[in-house]
Design a protein around this motif. Sequence first.
Motif, PDB file in Angstrom:
ATOM      1  N   ALA A  60     -50.944 -41.969 -41.246  1.00  0.00           N
ATOM      2  CA  ALA A  60     -49.877 -42.099 -41.980  1.00  0.00           C
ATOM      3  C   ALA A  60     -50.247 -43.220 -43.359  1.00  0.00           C
ATOM      4  O   ALA A  60     -49.200 -43.346 -44.250  1.00  0.00           O
ATOM      5  N   GLY A  61     -51.010 -43.956 -43.044  1.00  0.00           N
ATOM      6  CA  GLY A  61     -51.467 -45.062 -44.103  1.00  0.00           C
ATOM      7  C   GLY A  61     -50.669 -46.280 -43.704  1.00  0.00           C
ATOM      8  O   GLY A  61     -51.171 -47.100 -44.252  1.00  0.00           O
ATOM      9  N   ARG A  62     -49.568 -46.044 -43.353  1.00  0.00           N
ATOM     10  CA  ARG A  62     -48.737 -47.474 -43.265  1.00  0.00           C
ATOM     11  C   ARG A  62     -47.530 -47.225 -42.351  1.00  0.00           C
ATOM     12  O   ARG A  62     -47.110 -46.071 -42.014  1.00  0.00           O
ATOM     13  N   GLY A  63     -46.927 -48.126 -41.751  1.00  0.00           N
ATOM     14  CA  GLY A  63     -45.882 -48.034 -40.979  1.00  0.00           C
ATOM     15  C   GLY A  63     -45.307 -49.394 -40.094  1.00  0.00           C
ATOM     16  O   GLY A  63     -45.747 -50.437 -40.275  1.00  0.00           O
ATOM     17  N   VAL A  64     -44.689 -49.308 -39.183  1.00  0.00           N
ATOM     18  CA  VAL A  64     -44.552 -50.424 -38.284  1.00  0.00           C
ATOM     19  C   VAL A  64     -44.568 -50.080 -36.718  1.00  0.00           C
ATOM     20  O   VAL A  64     -44.711 -49.128 -36.263  1.00  0.00           O
ATOM     21  N   MET A  65     -44.745 -51.322 -36.007  1.00  0.00           N
ATOM     22  CA  MET A  65     -44.718 -51.229 -34.499  1.00  0.00           C
ATOM     23  C   MET A  65     -43.757 -51.956 -33.922  1.00  0.00           C
ATOM     24  O   MET A  65     -43.420 -53.395 -34.451  1.00  0.00           O
ATOM     25  N   ILE A  83     -43.869 -46.250 -35.538  1.00  0.00           N
ATOM     26  CA  ILE A  83     -43.025 -45.480 -36.564  1.00  0.00           C
ATOM     27  C   ILE A  83     -43.696 -45.557 -37.940  1.00  0.00           C
ATOM     28  O   ILE A  83     -44.280 -46.453 -38.402  1.00  0.00           O
ATOM     29  N   ASP A  84     -43.607 -44.400 -38.500  1.00  0.00           N
ATOM     30  CA  ASP A  84     -44.150 -44.221 -39.694  1.00  0.00           C
ATOM     31  C   ASP A  84     -43.465 -43.173 -40.500  1.00  0.00           C
ATOM     32  O   ASP A  84     -42.478 -42.335 -39.914  1.00  0.00           O
ATOM     33  N   ARG A  85     -43.788 -42.868 -41.826  1.00  0.00           N
ATOM     34  CA  ARG A  85     -43.054 -41.842 -42.782  1.00  0.00           C
ATOM     35  C   ARG A  85     -44.122 -41.019 -43.080  1.00  0.00           C
ATOM     36  O   ARG A  85     -43.997 -40.678 -44.154  1.00  0.00           O
ATOM     37  N   GLY A  86     -45.145 -40.781 -42.324  1.00  0.00           N
ATOM     38  CA  GLY A  86     -46.302 -40.083 -42.763  1.00  0.00           C
ATOM     39  C   GLY A  86     -45.810 -38.435 -42.869  1.00  0.00           C
ATOM     40  O   GLY A  86     -44.639 -37.860 -42.816  1.00  0.00           O
ATOM     41  N   ALA A  87     -46.714 -37.416 -42.815  1.00  0.00           N
ATOM     42  CA  ALA A  87     -46.476 -35.932 -43.085  1.00  0.00           C
ATOM     43  C   ALA A  87     -45.954 -35.485 -41.581  1.00  0.00           C
ATOM     44  O   ALA A  87     -45.490 -34.036 -41.439  1.00  0.00           O
ATOM     45  N   GLY A  88     -46.091 -36.092 -40.510  1.00  0.00           N
ATOM     46  CA  GLY A  88     -45.693 -35.580 -39.312  1.00  0.00           C
ATOM     47  C   GLY A  88     -46.586 -34.655 -38.803  1.00  0.00           C
ATOM     48  O   GLY A  88     -47.702 -34.325 -39.278  1.00  0.00           O
ATOM     49  N   PHE A  89     -46.500 -34.061 -37.326  1.00  0.00           N
ATOM     50  CA  PHE A  89     -47.343 -33.244 -36.777  1.00  0.00           C
ATOM     51  C   PHE A  89     -46.538 -32.519 -35.804  1.00  0.00           C
ATOM     52  O   PHE A  89     -45.214 -32.558 -35.656  1.00  0.00           O
ATOM     53  N   ASP A  90     -47.114 -31.428 -35.242  1.00  0.00           N
ATOM     54  CA  ASP A  90     -46.446 -30.571 -34.078  1.00  0.00           C
ATOM     55  C   ASP A  90     -46.454 -31.144 -32.929  1.00  0.00           C
ATOM     56  O   ASP A  90     -47.055 -31.201 -31.889  1.00  0.00           O
ATOM     57  N   TYR A  91     -45.003 -31.869 -32.559  1.00  0.00           N
ATOM     58  CA  TYR A  91     -44.991 -32.703 -31.519  1.00  0.00           C
ATOM     59  C   TYR A  91     -44.795 -31.958 -30.340  1.00  0.00           C
ATOM     60  O   TYR A  91     -45.059 -32.314 -29.198  1.00  0.00           O
TER      61      TYR A  91
END
Length: 337
Positions: A60-65, A83-91
Amino acid sequence: MRLLRAGAQTHEIPIDDASRVGQVRRVAAQVAQRAGFDEEDTGRVALVATELATNVLKHAGRGVMQVQAIAGDGGEGVELVAIDRGAGFDYVACLADGMSTSGTRGIGLGAVQRQAQVVDLFSDARGSVVMARFFPRGGTYRDVRYGASQRALGGALECGDGWGIAWTGTQCSVVVVDGLGHGPLAHEAANAATRAFAEAGHADPATTMDALHAAMSGTRGGAVAIAAYDAAPGTMRFAGIGNISGALHSPDGSRGLASHPGIVGVQYRRAQSFDYADAAGKLLVLHSDGVNTRWSLRDYPGLAARHPAVIAAVLMRDFDRGRDDATVVVVALGGTR
């Protein structure tokens, strides 16, 4: 035995470059040690913290823990939430059931599953949340299905919000308090409330509210919401003073919880408990006014079935106003696992 967690502020570490991975690992190890974990169990927590932080950077490049101590049925544990705001994935493809991973899917979830007792996640186009909970492997612990996320305005060390949860196995009581304003004086008011809640037992919420009112006298005061669930009849009682938002959520929709105007510790007309039948199996969501009220779980298909800690993290990520202290508490009524 009465399980109690008077919530402390969540440790939140930004993940924006490689140096943050080491910081996440150190904070996670410190929280585990304070929770009484031995060297081996602390190592498990540190390993997964490193894995999750690295994955956030990579995918995601960036996020928080978020890192915090949690209460389990049988002892204290540690929770990590990436926690991130990336493109997501098929969870869905990553889960064998509702609570654990079935494969790595290229993002290291297999390593997380092997080390943590509880793993859950949610991902869509808005980003991803991965949660892992740990308990000492030498004991017998059951996860309690609650989640809390708290953030102080501007990253301050003291938060003007507070929360707590008490659980006996068949009864559950929850409090969320928002001290008036923010900063040290609001923090003092919130602490007075959570200390009084810890002494109240599983009393009627209106009675508990009066006890908190007395305890908060002399402080700034604040808004308070108290819910008490009894599994035997499957009912919940609720009392609220001020602008803590509360609702019961189910697949059929949501039902708001009624609060009265006033400031606990300063002045309100009277506390009144309201009864909510058929609460078993529903999600209780309480949050302070630092969180925007314009959200709906229906806008996040599948999220309501995830662990309450994942739900709390998603709501905090997407609806923190950024203008005040913010707290979200989510409880699956009737839930230990």
